[in-house]
Design an enzyme around this catalytic site. Sequence first.
Site, PDB file in Angstrom:
ATOM      1  N   CYS A   1     -10.258  15.206  37.035  1.00  0.00           N
ATOM      2  CA  CYS A   1      -9.123  16.137  37.006  1.00  0.00           C
ATOM      3  C   CYS A   1      -8.932  16.773  35.642  1.00  0.00           C
ATOM      4  O   CYS A   1      -7.945  16.486  34.943  1.00  0.00           O
ATOM      5  CB  CYS A   1      -7.863  15.407  37.435  1.00  0.00           C
ATOM      6  SG  CYS A   1      -8.065  14.710  39.058  1.00  0.00           S
ATOM      7  N   GLU A   2      -9.873  17.579  35.235  1.00  0.00           N
ATOM      8  CA  GLU A   2      -9.821  18.326  33.974  1.00  0.00           C
ATOM      9  C   GLU A   2     -10.594  19.614  34.202  1.00  0.00           C
ATOM     10  O   GLU A   2     -11.706  19.571  34.750  1.00  0.00           O
ATOM     11  CB  GLU A   2     -10.548  17.571  32.842  1.00  0.00           C
ATOM     12  CG  GLU A   2      -9.973  16.236  32.453  1.00  0.00           C
ATOM     13  CD  GLU A   2      -8.845  16.342  31.439  1.00  0.00           C
ATOM     14  OE1 GLU A   2      -8.607  17.446  30.890  1.00  0.00           O
ATOM     15  OE2 GLU A   2      -8.204  15.302  31.201  1.00  0.00           O
TER      16      GLU A   2
ATOM     17  N   PRO B   1     -33.784   8.441  13.306  1.00  0.00           N
ATOM     18  CA  PRO B   1     -33.694   9.371  14.442  1.00  0.00           C
ATOM     19  C   PRO B   1     -33.060   8.731  15.665  1.00  0.00           C
ATOM     20  O   PRO B   1     -33.301   7.560  15.970  1.00  0.00           O
ATOM     21  CB  PRO B   1     -35.161   9.707  14.736  1.00  0.00           C
ATOM     22  CG  PRO B   1     -35.930   8.514  14.255  1.00  0.00           C
ATOM     23  CD  PRO B   1     -35.134   7.892  13.136  1.00  0.00           C
ATOM     24  N   GLY B   2     -32.248   9.499  16.354  1.00  0.00           N
ATOM     25  CA  GLY B   2     -31.676   9.042  17.612  1.00  0.00           C
ATOM     26  C   GLY B   2     -32.148   9.958  18.729  1.00  0.00           C
ATOM     27  O   GLY B   2     -33.089   9.674  19.459  1.00  0.00           O
TER      28      GLY B   2
HETATM   29  C1  LIG Z   1     -25.795   7.944  10.005  1.00  0.00           C
HETATM   30  C2  LIG Z   1     -26.525   8.508  11.178  1.00  0.00           C
HETATM   31  N1  LIG Z   1     -27.832   8.284  11.290  1.00  0.00           N
HETATM   32  C3  LIG Z   1     -28.538   8.755  12.344  1.00  0.00           C
HETATM   33  C4  LIG Z   1     -27.941   9.498  13.332  1.00  0.00           C
HETATM   34  C5  LIG Z   1     -28.792   9.970  14.461  1.00  0.00           C
HETATM   35  O1  LIG Z   1     -28.728  11.300  14.651  1.00  0.00           O
HETATM   36  P1  LIG Z   1     -29.643  12.044  15.727  1.00  0.00           P
HETATM   37  O2  LIG Z   1     -29.372  11.445  17.044  1.00  0.00           O
HETATM   38  O3  LIG Z   1     -29.195  13.428  15.622  1.00  0.00           O
HETATM   39  O4  LIG Z   1     -31.068  11.848  15.287  1.00  0.00           O
HETATM   40  C6  LIG Z   1     -26.575   9.776  13.248  1.00  0.00           C
HETATM   41  C7  LIG Z   1     -25.910  10.664  14.220  1.00  0.00           C
HETATM   42  O5  LIG Z   1     -25.812  11.860  13.950  1.00  0.00           O
HETATM   43  C8  LIG Z   1     -25.845   9.259  12.153  1.00  0.00           C
HETATM   44  O6  LIG Z   1     -24.539   9.473  12.049  1.00  0.00           O
END
Ligand SMILES: Cc1ncc(COP(=O)(O)O)c(C=O)c1O
Length: 422
Positions: free
Chosen positions: A349-350, A282-283
């Site tokens: 500037c976009e 998870p990120g």
């Molecule tokens: C291989 C892999 N693992 C984990 C993640 C973490 O994803 P998230 O931040 O959606 O949990 C990502 C990003 O999508 C990823 O590419």
Amino acid sequence: MSLPGAPWIAHRDGELFVEDCRVNALADEHGTPLYVYSRNAMRAAAAAYQQALAGRPHLVCYAIKANSSLAVLQTFAEAGCGFDIVSGGELARVLAAGGDASKVVFSGVGKTRAEMRQALQAGVRCFNVESEAELDVLSDVAAALGTRAPVSLRVNPDVDAKTHPYISTGLKGNKFGIAHGQALAAYRHAASLPGLQVVGIDCHIGSQITETAPYLDALDRVLDLVEAVEQAGIPIRHVDVGGGLGITYTDEQPPAAGTLIGLLLERLDARGHGHRELLFEPGRSLVGNAGVLVTEVLVLKPGDKRFCIVDAAMNDLMRPAMYEAYMGIVPCRPRSDAAQVWDVVGPVCESGDWLGRDRELAVAPGDRLAVLSCGAYAMSMASNYNTRPRGAEVMVDGSRAAVIRERERVQDLFAGERLVAG
Ligand SMILES: Cc1ncc(COP(=O)(O)O)c(C=O)c1O
Ligand SMILES: N[C@@H](CCCC[NH3+])C(=O)O
């Protein structure tokens, strides 16, 4: 109404707080744009995964691309997490933050030989291999070092994660992973190579996923493969179900990590795989709602379209420009005046440089606004476009606030550049 990030990020006594620190006071001290994070929100998010997995062999590998600042990595290392990395640079960060290489999984579709060597020498836990060709290269690199690389094949299960097309990764048309139909052959190939040791299987179907069904479908497809691969005489130790769990930016209602994990464990048990070690990557769900981006209102431009111009821009937060993503925006010190509708935009500037469109806000120049849910994919995707130094970062832990990244200085931005001679 409670904010995404509550209870750690909340209005109290007419002010926005991150834990016990007033956000306005942090902005007075450190300037803006400023990223402010709640350390306890990060700890609680990691604990939610770990508690749901208690009693089972598991490893929660924080996907550091979401926010790779050293103090964030340190927080997760101290919480017992491993790490999911996608480059040699990310590995260097994990080690610099005190992370343990033996808890690192190395993902990504294009690892260089140098990165493979670096990871083998550091002793990473495994490589998530994304193509047959990569198996050969990795075996070569490992054999030349006189070792075997632990590998897990990233399988593309062809499951629709039902998310934004730019962040969906588990469909046939995506560049990620080895097609489900070719995975058994790839495992046989891996097992035959002298420089590899098969240890697991991996899949990651996308990001900001708000439903449980795609995870369960992907797990079923992965377990079908585990059974076929083991019948072929190749043992699989761990199952890595990737990351991707969504957060609430506005009205999304993703399952809690514990709910998702409960369902996955149930499915694993029902299919007789309950003994397997489970890995997660998870990120966003560990850091997204643990942070805000604080910005100051520079000028107001009323007219047919009403613009609130702030000092943060697409270079500080790319998600709206890149995905038309909605990010909550709240005043740090709410006013009692009548709210008006504004497009909140930056100085870049976009025309794509906007942070929020059609937002009802009572604002005046000099006010601070907080863009919510900026713990993930904000600073880690920031750039120096328009020669804008990236903002500082502050980590709050209770009533203590520590600068964890200094604001960049303009001279840092061209320090490596040279004029041509003659
Ligand atoms: C291989 C892999 N693992 C984990 C993640 C973490 O994803 P998230 O931040 O959606 O949990 C990502 C990003 O999508 C990823 O590419
Ligand atoms: N950067 C994306 C998520 C990509 C996830 C990486 N595979 C976002 O901000 O939503």
